[in-house]
Design a protein around this motif. Structure first.
Motif, PDB file in Angstrom:
ATOM      1  N   ARG A  12       0.853  -1.203   0.000  1.00 58.69           N
ATOM      2  CA  ARG A  12       0.000   0.000   0.000  1.00 58.69           C
ATOM      3  C   ARG A  12       0.886   1.250   0.000  1.00 58.69           C
ATOM      4  O   ARG A  12       2.048   1.193   0.416  1.00 58.69           O
ATOM      5  N   PRO A  13       0.330   2.385  -0.447  1.00 54.36           N
ATOM      6  CA  PRO A  13       1.142   3.613  -0.422  1.00 54.36           C
ATOM      7  C   PRO A  13       1.458   3.984   1.030  1.00 54.36           C
ATOM      8  O   PRO A  13       0.659   3.695   1.918  1.00 54.36           O
ATOM      9  N   PRO A  14       2.618   4.597   1.259  1.00 49.69           N
ATOM     10  CA  PRO A  14       2.947   4.967   2.645  1.00 49.69           C
ATOM     11  C   PRO A  14       1.936   5.966   3.192  1.00 49.69           C
ATOM     12  O   PRO A  14       1.432   6.814   2.449  1.00 49.69           O
ATOM     13  N   GLN A  89      -1.376  -7.529   7.875  1.00 51.19           N
ATOM     14  CA  GLN A  89      -1.484  -6.903   9.196  1.00 51.19           C
ATOM     15  C   GLN A  89      -2.513  -5.765   9.153  1.00 51.19           C
ATOM     16  O   GLN A  89      -2.929  -5.332   8.062  1.00 51.19           O
ATOM     17  N   THR A  90      -2.893  -5.333  10.292  1.00 49.16           N
ATOM     18  CA  THR A  90      -3.886  -4.260  10.348  1.00 49.16           C
ATOM     19  C   THR A  90      -3.372  -3.025   9.597  1.00 49.16           C
ATOM     20  O   THR A  90      -2.172  -2.737   9.604  1.00 49.16           O
ATOM     21  N   SER A  91      -4.281  -2.363   8.933  1.00 50.04           N
ATOM     22  CA  SER A  91      -4.028  -1.122   8.175  1.00 50.04           C
ATOM     23  C   SER A  91      -3.145  -1.313   6.935  1.00 50.04           C
ATOM     24  O   SER A  91      -2.603  -0.347   6.414  1.00 50.04           O
ATOM     25  N   SER A  92      -3.021  -2.545   6.463  1.00 52.21           N
ATOM     26  CA  SER A  92      -2.153  -2.756   5.294  1.00 52.21           C
ATOM     27  C   SER A  92      -2.931  -2.654   3.984  1.00 52.21           C
ATOM     28  O   SER A  92      -2.335  -2.689   2.908  1.00 52.21           O
ATOM     29  N   GLY A  93      -4.280  -2.581   4.076  1.00 51.98           N
ATOM     30  CA  GLY A  93      -5.055  -2.354   2.847  1.00 51.98           C
ATOM     31  C   GLY A  93      -5.934  -3.518   2.407  1.00 51.98           C
ATOM     32  O   GLY A  93      -6.304  -3.597   1.241  1.00 51.98           O
ATOM     33  N   LYS A  94      -6.314  -4.386   3.316  1.00 43.00           N
ATOM     34  CA  LYS A  94      -7.174  -5.531   2.949  1.00 43.00           C
ATOM     35  C   LYS A  94      -8.563  -5.054   2.534  1.00 43.00           C
ATOM     36  O   LYS A  94      -9.056  -5.399   1.460  1.00 43.00           O
ATOM     37  N   THR A  95      -9.173  -4.235   3.408  1.00 40.57           N
ATOM     38  CA  THR A  95     -10.531  -3.767   3.105  1.00 40.57           C
ATOM     39  C   THR A  95     -10.511  -2.889   1.863  1.00 40.57           C
ATOM     40  O   THR A  95     -11.417  -2.958   1.028  1.00 40.57           O
ATOM     41  N   PHE A  96      -9.452  -2.124   1.723  1.00 43.12           N
ATOM     42  CA  PHE A  96      -9.337  -1.284   0.524  1.00 43.12           C
ATOM     43  C   PHE A  96      -9.322  -2.177  -0.724  1.00 43.12           C
ATOM     44  O   PHE A  96      -9.943  -1.868  -1.731  1.00 43.12           O
ATOM     45  N   THR A  97      -8.615  -3.307  -0.630  1.00 41.58           N
ATOM     46  CA  THR A  97      -8.524  -4.209  -1.784  1.00 41.58           C
ATOM     47  C   THR A  97      -9.862  -4.907  -2.047  1.00 41.58           C
ATOM     48  O   THR A  97     -10.286  -5.019  -3.187  1.00 41.58           O
ATOM     49  N   MET A 196      -3.795   2.282  14.819  1.00 45.15           N
ATOM     50  CA  MET A 196      -3.229   2.024  13.496  1.00 45.15           C
ATOM     51  C   MET A 196      -4.221   2.248  12.368  1.00 45.15           C
ATOM     52  O   MET A 196      -3.833   2.372  11.219  1.00 45.15           O
ATOM     53  N   ASN A 197      -5.508   2.179  12.677  1.00 45.37           N
ATOM     54  CA  ASN A 197      -6.486   2.324  11.606  1.00 45.37           C
ATOM     55  C   ASN A 197      -7.767   2.917  12.195  1.00 45.37           C
ATOM     56  O   ASN A 197      -8.354   2.368  13.120  1.00 45.37           O
ATOM     57  N   ALA A 198      -8.171   4.047  11.603  1.00 48.45           N
ATOM     58  CA  ALA A 198      -9.354   4.723  12.124  1.00 48.45           C
ATOM     59  C   ALA A 198     -10.600   3.863  11.925  1.00 48.45           C
ATOM     60  O   ALA A 198     -11.576   3.968  12.660  1.00 48.45           O
ATOM     61  N   ARG A 199     -10.570   3.024  10.912  1.00 50.17           N
ATOM     62  CA  ARG A 199     -11.719   2.140  10.658  1.00 50.17           C
ATOM     63  C   ARG A 199     -11.180   0.730  10.431  1.00 50.17           C
ATOM     64  O   ARG A 199     -11.015   0.252   9.308  1.00 50.17           O
ATOM     65  N   SER A 200     -10.887   0.126  11.543  1.00 52.68           N
ATOM     66  CA  SER A 200     -10.253  -1.187  11.471  1.00 52.68           C
ATOM     67  C   SER A 200     -11.320  -2.286  11.526  1.00 52.68           C
ATOM     68  O   SER A 200     -12.218  -2.241  12.365  1.00 52.68           O
ATOM     69  N   SER A 201     -11.197  -3.260  10.622  1.00 52.56           N
ATOM     70  CA  SER A 201     -12.157  -4.384  10.645  1.00 52.56           C
ATOM     71  C   SER A 201     -11.872  -5.201  11.889  1.00 52.56           C
ATOM     72  O   SER A 201     -10.745  -5.661  12.087  1.00 52.56           O
ATOM     73  N   ARG A 202     -12.895  -5.376  12.700  1.00 55.10           N
ATOM     74  CA  ARG A 202     -12.711  -6.169  13.919  1.00 55.10           C
ATOM     75  C   ARG A 202     -13.215  -7.590  13.744  1.00 55.10           C
ATOM     76  O   ARG A 202     -13.304  -8.363  14.705  1.00 55.10           O
ATOM     77  N   ALA A 241      -9.764  -9.850   9.118  1.00 57.64           N
ATOM     78  CA  ALA A 241      -9.303  -8.815  10.041  1.00 57.64           C
ATOM     79  C   ALA A 241      -7.779  -8.916  10.062  1.00 57.64           C
ATOM     80  O   ALA A 241      -7.217  -9.966   9.756  1.00 57.64           O
ATOM     81  N   GLY A 242      -7.118  -7.834  10.435  1.00 59.12           N
ATOM     82  CA  GLY A 242      -5.655  -7.852  10.356  1.00 59.12           C
ATOM     83  C   GLY A 242      -4.997  -8.274  11.649  1.00 59.12           C
ATOM     84  O   GLY A 242      -5.503  -7.970  12.742  1.00 59.12           O
ATOM     85  N   SER A 243      -3.869  -8.966  11.503  1.00 56.54           N
ATOM     86  CA  SER A 243      -3.127  -9.312  12.711  1.00 56.54           C
ATOM     87  C   SER A 243      -2.593  -8.021  13.316  1.00 56.54           C
ATOM     88  O   SER A 243      -2.318  -7.058  12.604  1.00 56.54           O
TER      89      SER A 243
HETATM   90  N1  LIG Z   1      -3.645   0.566  -2.182  1.00 57.95           N
HETATM   91  C1  LIG Z   1      -4.109   1.606  -1.459  1.00 57.95           C
HETATM   92  N2  LIG Z   1      -4.222   2.794  -2.046  1.00 57.95           N
HETATM   93  C2  LIG Z   1      -4.683   3.817  -1.336  1.00 57.95           C
HETATM   94  N3  LIG Z   1      -5.026   3.792  -0.036  1.00 57.95           N
HETATM   95  C3  LIG Z   1      -4.942   2.637   0.593  1.00 57.95           C
HETATM   96  C4  LIG Z   1      -4.473   1.467  -0.090  1.00 57.95           C
HETATM   97  N4  LIG Z   1      -4.461   0.469   0.771  1.00 57.95           N
HETATM   98  C5  LIG Z   1      -4.925   0.954   1.931  1.00 57.95           C
HETATM   99  N5  LIG Z   1      -5.191   2.244   1.835  1.00 57.95           N
HETATM  100  C6  LIG Z   1      -5.689   3.113   2.903  1.00 57.95           C
HETATM  101  O1  LIG Z   1      -5.033   2.709   4.100  1.00 57.95           O
HETATM  102  C7  LIG Z   1      -5.907   2.693   5.201  1.00 57.95           C
HETATM  103  C8  LIG Z   1      -5.987   1.335   5.843  1.00 57.95           C
HETATM  104  O2  LIG Z   1      -6.461   0.425   4.904  1.00 57.95           O
HETATM  105  P1  LIG Z   1      -7.523  -0.704   5.237  1.00 57.95           P
HETATM  106  O3  LIG Z   1      -8.560  -0.250   6.163  1.00 57.95           O
HETATM  107  O4  LIG Z   1      -7.949  -1.273   3.953  1.00 57.95           O
HETATM  108  O5  LIG Z   1      -6.568  -1.703   6.020  1.00 57.95           O
HETATM  109  P2  LIG Z   1      -6.930  -3.121   6.579  1.00 57.95           P
HETATM  110  O6  LIG Z   1      -5.793  -4.006   6.222  1.00 57.95           O
HETATM  111  O7  LIG Z   1      -8.260  -3.558   6.114  1.00 57.95           O
HETATM  112  O8  LIG Z   1      -6.910  -2.864   8.117  1.00 57.95           O
HETATM  113  P3  LIG Z   1      -7.675  -3.629   9.290  1.00 57.95           P
HETATM  114  O9  LIG Z   1      -7.107  -4.981   9.339  1.00 57.95           O
HETATM  115  O10 LIG Z   1      -7.348  -2.838  10.493  1.00 57.95           O
HETATM  116  O11 LIG Z   1      -9.093  -3.614   8.938  1.00 57.95           O
HETATM  117  C9  LIG Z   1      -7.245   3.119   4.667  1.00 57.95           C
HETATM  118  O12 LIG Z   1      -7.414   4.485   4.896  1.00 57.95           O
HETATM  119  C10 LIG Z   1      -7.153   2.880   3.189  1.00 57.95           C
HETATM  120  O13 LIG Z   1      -7.963   3.750   2.435  1.00 57.95           O
END
Ligand SMILES: Nc1ncnc2c1ncn2[C@@H]1O[C@H](COP(=O)(O)OP(=O)(O)OP(=O)(O)O)[C@@H](O)[C@H]1O
Length: 692
Positions: A12-14, A89-97, A196-202, A241-243
């Protein structure tokens, strides 16, 4: 068909660019490889992984779907089970994907659209689609389409496989309908804020589509094997959900509890992946039942499904350890092989036909190579077993002989030892006698001495005789003072022990003759002797002593040789024993293998019997069905004939009827003309005249 799970990673982007500038390392993506580099660009050895796809931070969901997931979705429409899930891991972009954003919809939306698009293009099948949406929250399954359905249970049945009982399934006709349902489900999903994530999947969420299809003109084709079958496939789209490291997420209270459940179930998933990646031989038990997640995804992991996994990575240096962990998970998942096949449900007739074909196939296999190979293997094993048995017997005999000869040798050694002891004592006795003799002056003493029964030592009965002799000699302490040096060579205690039958120390014994030579040279003895006979006897005694010493030395040498031989033989015996052990082990192993082969053979026989039974039952059924069909055909034919006859009869009847009608018409005409004629001749109204 066996195929590997398709695995991709996505960076994911930093989150913040400023963080990166202070980093000492960064992840570099090149083609399908990702590796960790030091800031100035040097790769860090050992941290480089290749996958089916590696997507960098610029990659869109559209591309991820196109390259990684599309095939799985299309295959699901064709009847293959499919699963796509995001791990990381949490906030790595699973839900985004999986869910995406309004500008770039995620895999689930794209899959739903694609399924309906593809269905539209298939004209020769009709489809029925059902969808459900569930979450696993704190190891409990909740229905996201119906909040009242909580704590649902997992069941397994032959027809449905593994399923969640009581889960609401909605029949859907188009993509829009599904998207709306998904949106309603999202509202019920557990999200929470962490550091780590304002909207983390629990929770883990599983969106499921069941796709059923059936050939449209199956009846007319008459080919029961495929067109009559109903295909049912299950497509799972999973957002895990993320580790999380509790220290990093700063979780406490509810979040902490959730985190523990999340980590635990992900650990079970990791275990399952780990075991599956070890290959079929080392797999043993796969712990699918250790968590609800793995149980629901069982088919997707090493089973009848096409599966793609996307592992999402956080690029920040602070997450480097977690990222390495995710990469390790991904590389293990890459080694898993699934075996996907089209799922078909057949109608009775098609089922019967297919079963018959399968039975035939099985029978061919059973009668052919398998049983022959097994029988041959069993024969070979039997031969091997016999060979091992013979070898074992031979070895046992050899061992027995060796034991016997070893015993004999030991006995010989003991005898020799005894002889040596006797000789040694004899030598020292002789020495002592000599010295006593040399000191004797009175003829009375001389006579006393000569009166003793001095003999050539009897080697065989040495022990007791020797003890007796020693005790006799001990009666003469005054005449036989021990030289000072004696105690240095063999003290009284040693003697005592030897005479009582203790094991002798040969080193000590060897010193005895040396003492004799040093302490009592022969020239010291002779000058003091006045009597000739006595001298002669002394000479004899000396000769005997010399002979005895020689004999003793010879015996000692032999004894040494015997001991060496014995040592060698002991080595040989232990080698033989080892060989025997190895042979015994081999025998046990082949016995076991033989037993298991026999069991397998027995099972195969039983299987063959039951197959034959079901073949004959099927044949009977088939014959019955064929008979029935023939009877029905016969009935039909006779009905057709009857109908034809009836038609002919009706025809004839119609012809007769027509001719009758014609004749009636002509009669009527005739009658009419006659009436008219009569009326003309007779003006009285006809009806009146007719009344009379
Ligand atoms: N490839 C991407 N491009 C742009 N933004 C991203 C990308 N991946 C993740 N993000 C952003 O990073 C943040 C965290 O991503 P996301 O919620 O998808 O993580 P997650 O792995 O589902 O976390 P959790 O396990 O806590 O639910 C979100 O704000 C999301 O929009």
């Amino acid at each position: 068909m066996a195929e590997k799970i398709c695995v991709a990673v996505r960076l994911r982007p930093p989150v913040s660019q400023s963080q990166d500038t202070s980093s000492a390392t960064f992840w570099r993506v090149e083609d399908n490889r990702i590796s960790l580099h030091k800031l100035h660009g040097t790769p860090i050895p050992g941290i480089s992984y290749a996958f089916d796809y590696v997507f960098d931070e610029t990659c869109s969901n559209a591309k991820v779907y196109e390259l990684l997931t599309k095939d799985v979705i299309h295959a699901a429409v064709d009847g293959f089970n499919g699963t796509a899930f995001a791990y990381g891991q949490t906030s790595s972009g699973k839900t985004f994907t999986m869910n995406g954003s309004p500008n770039d919809p995620g895999i689930i939306h794209r899959a739903v659209n694609d399924v309906f698009r593809k269905i539209q293009m298939i004209s020769d099948r009709e489809f029925l689609i059902r969808v459900s949406y569930m979450e696993i929250y704190n190891e409990e399954i909740n229905d996201l389409f119906a909040v009242e359905n909580q704590k649902l249970q997992i069941h397994e049945s032959l027809e449905r496989g593994i399923f969640v009982a009581g889960l609401r399934e909605e029949i859907v006709n188009n993509a829009e309908q599904v998207i709306k349902l998904l949106e309603s489900g999202e509202v019920n999903r557990h999200f929470g804020e962490t550091n780590m994530n304002a909207r983390s999947s629990r929770s883990h969420t599983i969106f499921r589509m069941v796709i059923e299809s059936k050939g449209i003109d199956s009846r007319s084709s008459g080919d029961y094997s495929s067109s009559d079958a109903i295909r049912v496939s299950v497509l799972n789209l999973v957002d895990l959900a993320g580790s999380e490291r509790i220290a990093k997420t700063g979780a406490g209270g509810v979040r902490l509890k959730e985190g523990k459940y999340i980590n635990k179930s992900l650990m079970v998933l990791g275990n399952v992946i780990n075991k599956l990646s070890n290959g079929a031989k080392q797999r043993a038990h796969i712990p699918y039942r250790d968590s609800k997640l793995t149980r629901i995804l069982q088919t997707a992991l090493g089973g009848n499904a096409k599966t793609s996994i996307i592992c999402t990575l956080a690029p920040e240096e602070v997450h480097v350890e977690e990222t390495k962990g995710t990469l390790l998970f991904a590389s293990r998942a890459k080694r898993i092989t699934n075996c996907a096949q089209v799922n078909e449900i057949l109608t009775d007739a098609a089922l019967l036909k297919r079963q018959q074909l399968e039975i035939e196939e099985l029978r061919r296999k059973l009668q052919g190579s398998r049983s022959e190979v097994l029988e041959q293997e069993i024969l070979k094993l039997r031969n091997d077993m016999l060979k091992y048995e013979l070898e074992r017997e031979k070895l046992e005999m050899e061992l027995e002989e060796e034991r016997k000869s070893h015993k004999e040798r030991e006995q010989r050694i003991r005898d020799q030892q005894l002889k040596i002891e006797n000789l040694s004592s004899l030598v020292s006795d002789g020495d002592r006698s000599s010295s006593q003799d040399s000191m004797k002056e009175s003829p009375k003493d001389e006579c006393n001495y000569r009166g003793e029964d001095f003999k050539t030592p009897c080697f065989k009965a040495a022990g007791n005789a020797f003890v007796a002799k020693r005790s006799n000699n001990s009666q003469l302490p005054d005449f036989s003072p021990l030289p000072d040096s004696f105690s240095n060579v063999a003290d009284e205690d040693t003697w005592f022990k030897m005479n009582k039958g203790y094991i002798a120390d040969l080193d000590l014994l060897q010193t005895t003759p040396a003492r004799k030579v040093q302490s009592f040279p022969p020239q010291d003895i002779t000058p003091d002797c006045s009597n000739d006979n006595y001298k002669e006897e002394l000479q004899n005694l000396k000769r005997q002593l010399e002979l005895a010493i020689k004999g003793k030395n010879e015996l000692e040498r032999k004894h040494e040789e015997e001991i060496q031989l014995n040592g060698r033989l002991m080595g040989e015996i232990s080698e033989l024993k080892q060989e025997l052990d190895v042979n015994n082990n081999l025998l046990e192993a082949s016995k076991e293998r033989y037993g298991s082969l026999e069991r397998e053979f027995q099972l195969l026989k039983e299987e063959r019997d039951s197959l034959q039974k079901s073949v004959s039952e099927s044949s009977q059924k088939l014959t019955f069905v064929t008979d029935q069909k023939e009877n029905i055909l016969k009935d039909l034919n006779s009905e057709v004939q009857r109908r034809k006859d009836l038609e002919a009869e009706i025809k004839q009847f119609s012809v007769a009827f027509a001719s009758r009608q014609r004749s009636l018409a002509s009669i009527h005409g005739e009658f009419k003309s006659k009436m008219e004629k009569l009326r003309a001749e007779n003006p009285v109204p006809l009806h009146k005249s007719l009344q009379y």
